[in-house]
Design a protein around this motif. Structure first.
Motif, short mmCIF file in Angstrom:
data_model
loop_
_atom_site.label_atom_id
_atom_site.label_comp_id
_atom_site.label_asym_id
_atom_site.label_seq_id
_atom_site.Cartn_x
_atom_site.Cartn_y
_atom_site.Cartn_z
N MET A 170 0.83 -1.20 0.00
CA MET A 170 0.00 0.00 0.00
C MET A 170 0.87 1.25 0.00
N GLN A 171 1.92 1.24 0.81
CA GLN A 171 2.81 2.40 0.89
C GLN A 171 3.62 2.59 -0.39
N ALA A 172 3.92 1.47 -1.07
CA ALA A 172 4.74 1.55 -2.28
C ALA A 172 3.91 1.78 -3.54
N HIS A 173 2.60 1.83 -3.40
CA HIS A 173 1.74 2.00 -4.57
C HIS A 173 2.05 3.32 -5.27
N PRO A 174 2.09 3.31 -6.62
CA PRO A 174 2.39 4.54 -7.37
C PRO A 174 1.51 5.72 -7.01
N ASP A 175 0.25 5.47 -6.64
CA ASP A 175 -0.65 6.56 -6.24
C ASP A 175 -0.17 7.26 -4.97
N GLU A 181 8.87 -0.91 -9.41
CA GLU A 181 10.09 -1.63 -9.04
C GLU A 181 10.08 -1.97 -7.55
N ALA A 182 9.61 -1.03 -6.73
CA ALA A 182 9.53 -1.27 -5.29
C ALA A 182 8.54 -2.40 -5.01
N ILE A 183 7.42 -2.40 -5.73
CA ILE A 183 6.42 -3.45 -5.54
C ILE A 183 6.98 -4.81 -5.97
N GLN A 184 7.76 -4.83 -7.06
CA GLN A 184 8.37 -6.08 -7.51
C GLN A 184 9.32 -6.63 -6.44
N SER A 185 10.09 -5.74 -5.83
CA SER A 185 11.01 -6.14 -4.78
C SER A 185 10.26 -6.73 -3.59
N LEU A 186 9.13 -6.11 -3.24
CA LEU A 186 8.29 -6.62 -2.14
C LEU A 186 7.70 -7.98 -2.50
N ASN A 187 7.28 -8.13 -3.76
CA ASN A 187 6.73 -9.42 -4.20
C ASN A 187 7.76 -10.53 -4.09
N GLU A 188 9.02 -10.23 -4.48
CA GLU A 188 10.08 -11.22 -4.40
C GLU A 188 10.32 -11.63 -2.94
N ALA A 189 10.37 -10.62 -2.06
CA ALA A 189 10.59 -10.90 -0.65
C ALA A 189 9.46 -11.74 -0.07
N PHE A 190 8.22 -11.41 -0.45
CA PHE A 190 7.06 -12.17 0.04
C PHE A 190 7.13 -13.62 -0.45
N SER A 191 7.54 -13.83 -1.71
CA SER A 191 7.64 -15.19 -2.26
C SER A 191 8.66 -16.01 -1.49
#
Length: 204
Positions: A170-175, A181-191
């Motif tokens: 939510m904090q990294a959302h473009p809006d 890129e930040a969201i992708q990094s978070l997705n990798e960490a979550f995986s």
């Protein structure tokens, strides 16, 4: 043409890894390869797995080829999305080719896997850590993933991870001023953390 690109990547990747004393994650390595003097990777939408997959595959193909080369001179290459680093082999033991990732090595060294159908790509990206042998991430990768989500240590429960992940996305959302890129990094960490807790459940 593809082999020529691979040869350029081999040189660039080894140079960047030797410059990164404490290692580097996949996302930042891709960014370095996008910039001068390399410019070997074009612009990417990091949330688009269809466009990201060929880059990811080619990079890991290069990493596994480089790992085989380094093993011959007594160095080990640690390969994971969260941490890629060159180390002296005597710090890890063995021949630098741990059996637990041989299935991944076979996959990435097979260039016929460079182009896959959409459903196969989604499955592979979602289950990266599982490989063919259901091996989970190591402790350094898991700890690094936890830090990406704001933890000082590996959390005790997956529920805590999910809550932190939702807040971070939510904090990294473009809006809100973030970027993909930040969201992708978070997705990798979550995986990584999801694979860690899945492995723990299987062992219990």
């Amino acid at each position: 043409m593809l082999e020529q690109q691979i040869q350029h990547l081999l040189v660039a990747v080894e140079h960047e890894l030797r410059s990164a004393v404490f290692g580097i994650d996949e996302l930042n390595l891709i960014k370095k390869l996008q910039r001068p003097p390399w410019t070997l990777i074009g612009e990417l939408e990091f949330h688009d797995t269809q466009k990201l997959y060929p880059v990811h595959f080619l990079l890991f193909h290069v990493l596994y080829r480089l790992r085989d080369t380094l093993a011959e001179v007594g160095e080990n290459l640690t390969i994971s999305p969260m941490r890629i680093s060159i180390e002296r082999q005597d710090t890890v033991g063995g021949n630098g080719l741990p059996g637990s990732v041989d299935s991944l090595r076979s996959f990435y060294l097979d260039l016929s896997q460079y182009e896959l159908p959409e459903d196969a790509i989604d499955q592979m990206m979602n289950n990266f850590w599982a490989g063919c042998q259901n091996t989970g991430p190591g402790k350094p990768e898991t700890l690094q993933a936890a830090k990406v989500l704001g933890f000082d240590s590996i959390p005790d429960s997956f529920l805590t991870v999910k809550q932190a992940f939702r807040r971070a996305v939510m904090q990294a959302h473009p809006d809100r001023g973030g970027d993909t890129e930040a969201i992708q990094s978070l997705n990798e960490a979550f995986s990584v953390l999801k694979a860690h807790f899945s492995q723990m459940m299987e062992q219990s």
